[in-house]
Scaffold this motif. Sequence first.
Motif, PDB file in Angstrom:
ATOM      1  N   LEU A   1       0.841  -1.198   0.000  1.00 44.29           N
ATOM      2  CA  LEU A   1       0.000   0.000   0.000  1.00 44.29           C
ATOM      3  C   LEU A   1       0.874   1.244   0.000  1.00 44.29           C
ATOM      4  CD1 LEU A   1      -2.708  -0.882   2.692  1.00 44.29           C
ATOM      5  CD2 LEU A   1      -3.183  -0.151   0.357  1.00 44.29           C
ATOM      6  N   PRO A   2       0.359   2.361  -0.529  1.00 48.11           N
ATOM      7  CA  PRO A   2       1.105   3.612  -0.406  1.00 48.11           C
ATOM      8  C   PRO A   2       1.121   4.093   1.050  1.00 48.11           C
ATOM      9  CG  PRO A   2      -0.786   3.833  -1.921  1.00 48.11           C
ATOM     10  CD  PRO A   2      -0.909   2.518  -1.258  1.00 48.11           C
ATOM     11  N   ALA A   3       2.161   4.847   1.393  1.00 40.94           N
ATOM     12  CA  ALA A   3       2.369   5.278   2.789  1.00 40.94           C
ATOM     13  C   ALA A   3       1.190   6.054   3.357  1.00 40.94           C
ATOM     14  CB  ALA A   3       3.637   6.121   2.870  1.00 40.94           C
ATOM     15  N   ASP A   4       0.473   6.770   2.501  1.00 40.34           N
ATOM     16  CA  ASP A   4      -0.648   7.578   2.986  1.00 40.34           C
ATOM     17  C   ASP A   4      -1.770   6.739   3.568  1.00 40.34           C
ATOM     18  OD1 ASP A   4       0.587   9.868   2.265  1.00 40.34           O
ATOM     19  OD2 ASP A   4      -0.639  10.273   0.493  1.00 40.34           O
ATOM     20  N   TYR A   5      -1.849   5.505   3.134  1.00 35.89           N
ATOM     21  CA  TYR A   5      -2.962   4.645   3.548  1.00 35.89           C
ATOM     22  C   TYR A   5      -2.564   3.694   4.665  1.00 35.89           C
ATOM     23  CZ  TYR A   5      -4.890   6.376  -0.837  1.00 35.89           C
ATOM     24  OH  TYR A   5      -5.338   7.187  -1.851  1.00 35.89           O
ATOM     25  N   VAL A   6      -1.463   4.015   5.327  1.00 38.02           N
ATOM     26  CA  VAL A   6      -0.933   3.138   6.372  1.00 38.02           C
ATOM     27  C   VAL A   6      -0.749   3.934   7.657  1.00 38.02           C
ATOM     28  CG1 VAL A   6       1.160   1.879   7.056  1.00 38.02           C
ATOM     29  CG2 VAL A   6       0.168   1.518   4.775  1.00 38.02           C
ATOM     30  N   ALA A   7      -1.034   3.287   8.785  1.00 41.26           N
ATOM     31  CA  ALA A   7      -0.759   3.882  10.100  1.00 41.26           C
ATOM     32  C   ALA A   7       0.142   2.939  10.879  1.00 41.26           C
ATOM     33  CB  ALA A   7      -2.058   4.120  10.862  1.00 41.26           C
ATOM     34  N   VAL A   8       1.089   3.518  11.603  1.00 41.87           N
ATOM     35  CA  VAL A   8       1.955   2.728  12.465  1.00 41.87           C
ATOM     36  C   VAL A   8       1.241   2.508  13.797  1.00 41.87           C
ATOM     37  CG1 VAL A   8       4.289   2.540  13.427  1.00 41.87           C
ATOM     38  CG2 VAL A   8       3.899   3.925  11.387  1.00 41.87           C
ATOM     39  N   GLY A   9       1.424   1.331  14.378  1.00 42.56           N
ATOM     40  CA  GLY A   9       0.841   1.043  15.688  1.00 42.56           C
ATOM     41  C   GLY A   9       1.916   0.776  16.707  1.00 42.56           C
ATOM     42  N   GLU A  10       1.594  -0.031  17.692  1.00 42.49           N
ATOM     43  CA  GLU A  10       2.582  -0.388  18.699  1.00 42.49           C
ATOM     44  C   GLU A  10       3.376  -1.609  18.221  1.00 42.49           C
ATOM     45  OE1 GLU A  10      -0.701   0.283  19.500  1.00 42.49           O
ATOM     46  OE2 GLU A  10      -0.185   2.347  19.972  1.00 42.49           O
ATOM     47  N   ASN A  11       3.636  -2.552  19.111  1.00 42.32           N
ATOM     48  CA  ASN A  11       4.600  -3.610  18.795  1.00 42.32           C
ATOM     49  C   ASN A  11       3.976  -4.899  18.279  1.00 42.32           C
ATOM     50  OD1 ASN A  11       3.385  -4.348  21.244  1.00 42.32           O
ATOM     51  ND2 ASN A  11       5.153  -5.566  21.825  1.00 42.32           N
TER      52      ASN A  11
END
Lengths: 424, 424
Positions: B91-101
């Motif tokens: 996916l492109p970076a705009d459609y991604v969220a970082v979470g925890e571990n």
Amino acid sequence: MHTPVQIDSPLDAASRAELESRYADLCSQGLKINMTRGVPSPEQLALAKRFLSLPGESDFVSRDGVDWRNYGGLQGMPEVRELFSEALLGLPADYVAVGENSSLALMYEALSHAFRRGVPGSDQPWSEEAVVKFICPVPGYDRHFSICDEFRIEMLPVPMLDSGPDMDIVEALVAGDPSIKGMWCVPKYSNPCGTTYTDVTVERLAAMAAAAPDFRLFWDNAYAVHHLSDEATPNQDITGRCAAAGHPNRAFVFASTSKIVLPGAGLAFFGSSPENLAWWLERRKHRTIGPDKVNQLRHLLFFGDADGLTQHMRAHSTLLAPKFACVDRAFAQAFGDTGSARWTRPAGGYFISLDITPGCAKRTVELAKQAGIALTPAGATHPGGRDPHDANIRISPSYVDLDTLAKASHGTALCAQLAAAEIR
Amino acid sequence: MHTPVQIDSPLDAASRAELESRYADLCSQGLKINMTRGVPSPEQLALAKRFLSLPGESDFVSRDGVDWRNYGGLQGMPEVRELFSEALLGLPADYVAVGENSSLALMYEALSHAFRRGVPGSDQPWSEEAVVKFICPVPGYDRHFSICDEFRIEMLPVPMLDSGPDMDIVEALVAGDPSIKGMWCVPKYSNPCGTTYTDVTVERLAAMAAAAPDFRLFWDNAYAVHHLSDEATPNQDITGRCAAAGHPNRAFVFASTSKIVLPGAGLAFFGSSPENLAWWLERRKHRTIGPDKVNQLRHLLFFGDADGLTQHMRAHSTLLAPKFACVDRAFAQAFGDTGSARWTRPAGGYFISLDITPGCAKRTVELAKQAGIALTPAGATHPGGRDPHDANIRISPSYVDLDTLAKASHGTALCAQLAAAEIR
């Protein structure tokens, strides 16, 4: 202390013109100051410099036999729990579990579990209750209220006194309404008042009769070791008091190292009675294999022992105390003893609570914004963002430098005085 | 491929005595081998040595203006999303969220939000549905099933074929039952079969009619870059396929770096359509101020760029591939072409799926345990721990060294043969 200011400012019409002229001066300075949130300053962040290269090439072996570089360790390393549990939660290490990086997320998760499965003592999951209500001491922490919004929990505001929440009201509410399932508490250096609940308040919270058999105190000990002087206010023994009063499962205790090492890169903790802890781990095991143990070891190596933690918090205090004094000085100078404002002088924590002439908080924040000073929105300290007196403003002195802080404090006071003059 | 073994072992009664004698030898070796879970070996962990001293004294400034040492950054650093989004989520970076571990925790959280508030397209929160069902390809991942247990989601097992889940069954179920709200998918190097869903399967999953307007694929791309050779199987473009088929919000995509850097100390990711991502961040903002950005920077400095990630995964592959070959060799030697067992030869991932004579899996795991070889419990690859054929065993070759693995593989095959002989 946190009742609205009663006496109006003694300023007369002549002084309104003077205030407007001074406000024009303020606006012409081109300030751009952000004081919306309680965040550590760059100097505070620099205290954690060594933390950023840890654990390095450590040959540490935890005595629980779980490899800190691999999967596992749902409750967290025993050594890390021992380092923090007494200091941050006032609990033995056995009754504490390490989480991820946010105590707020653990509070949210506890509620999530309660809604889905109930807590020890529940007749049914909270999601099956017609309505769930929480007591919210005001002024309070906006993120607690935001969680309630998300869970559609009805919030019952109760005023903060110098001793903590008004216990006469809390006791009457909790005894009379089984839909009251919980209460938010920031028991030490509270957000935003800086109040520490007295022994009597803690005792009454532990002992009071609750109509709901599964009533919980959400005990957010966010500022456990965040003293502003060498005089450390001890943690209240809420879990012990609850047990002694026959309510062993009443308190969920939360804390984190966000404002100890680095915000977002710390450890969060949940602590409670043995039965609540077992419930917590039983629920949690479906969600995750375990929290970040490398970060746990990083903390262990950074602080070493309880004394290391104390020394580190002293360094924070040295940076923070002058900022609280600066705001106090500016407000004293601006408001004097006119009775037109009251503000708190906390012994710890991150905030000062400012009460100004009723009906003037929103306008004050607006005037400040126009002058380049961003304050926490008026009303944020109340459920739904609605301060019925429109009088309370949360002041966050931590982030900006002393010169900027002095300007912002004097500016805020001026805006409050002008707002009061406008409605006279 | 994953249908139960049909042909019984051609062993006769004479060979049972021989098997028993060989089993007695096995038991006398005093083995103590743990192959229950798919965990990286110490040699793999050592690949992340440099990771443990990062970020160090970095003067990195993220272009989103959020200080990585302070609060904020709900979606995660753009630079970190750019590094991982294509490789791990397609996916492109705009459609991604970082979470925890933990990506598992993000799957759990997505379900939690869905139950409390519904997802885009929901008529109501899933908690208000009379029943919620999920399709579970089997053999599958036990922790997915455990989450379903916790949420009281009814699980509908669907057999895995060489092409992925049996799409004839999936399509019929999903089209006919509006209470089917989701489906677990490990689309690449699946756990435990190692199967990669074919283009046709992916296309059918994207295009199929769903009775539930808010049906979701829980696309657990756990082994996105976990190839066992230089031949990298590309990510399937599930989100693009869904959008093209008129179901833009159908897929929630998950991934993590747990088996890339260090388990528990990695980053987890959520990715999806713009509308789903907005929903995710809107829900999530009540829960946390943001994930650990120091760990994000740590990743960025460790890998540098996409090529760094590729090189690093090659080093993993070099350590892992001989282990998969070792198991395959042992099984081929032990079972030969008797038809008494079938096992997968994956091109990536962490597991081999072994199918033995029906009715023998539990007994095989028991015999192995008595001989000091701990395998994943039989049935774990099926909802409720119940494999209707009692035939499937998950083999985890990653952790133990090659000598030990050879012993364990031969031992496991022997136990399977003995178990089959016992019921003949």
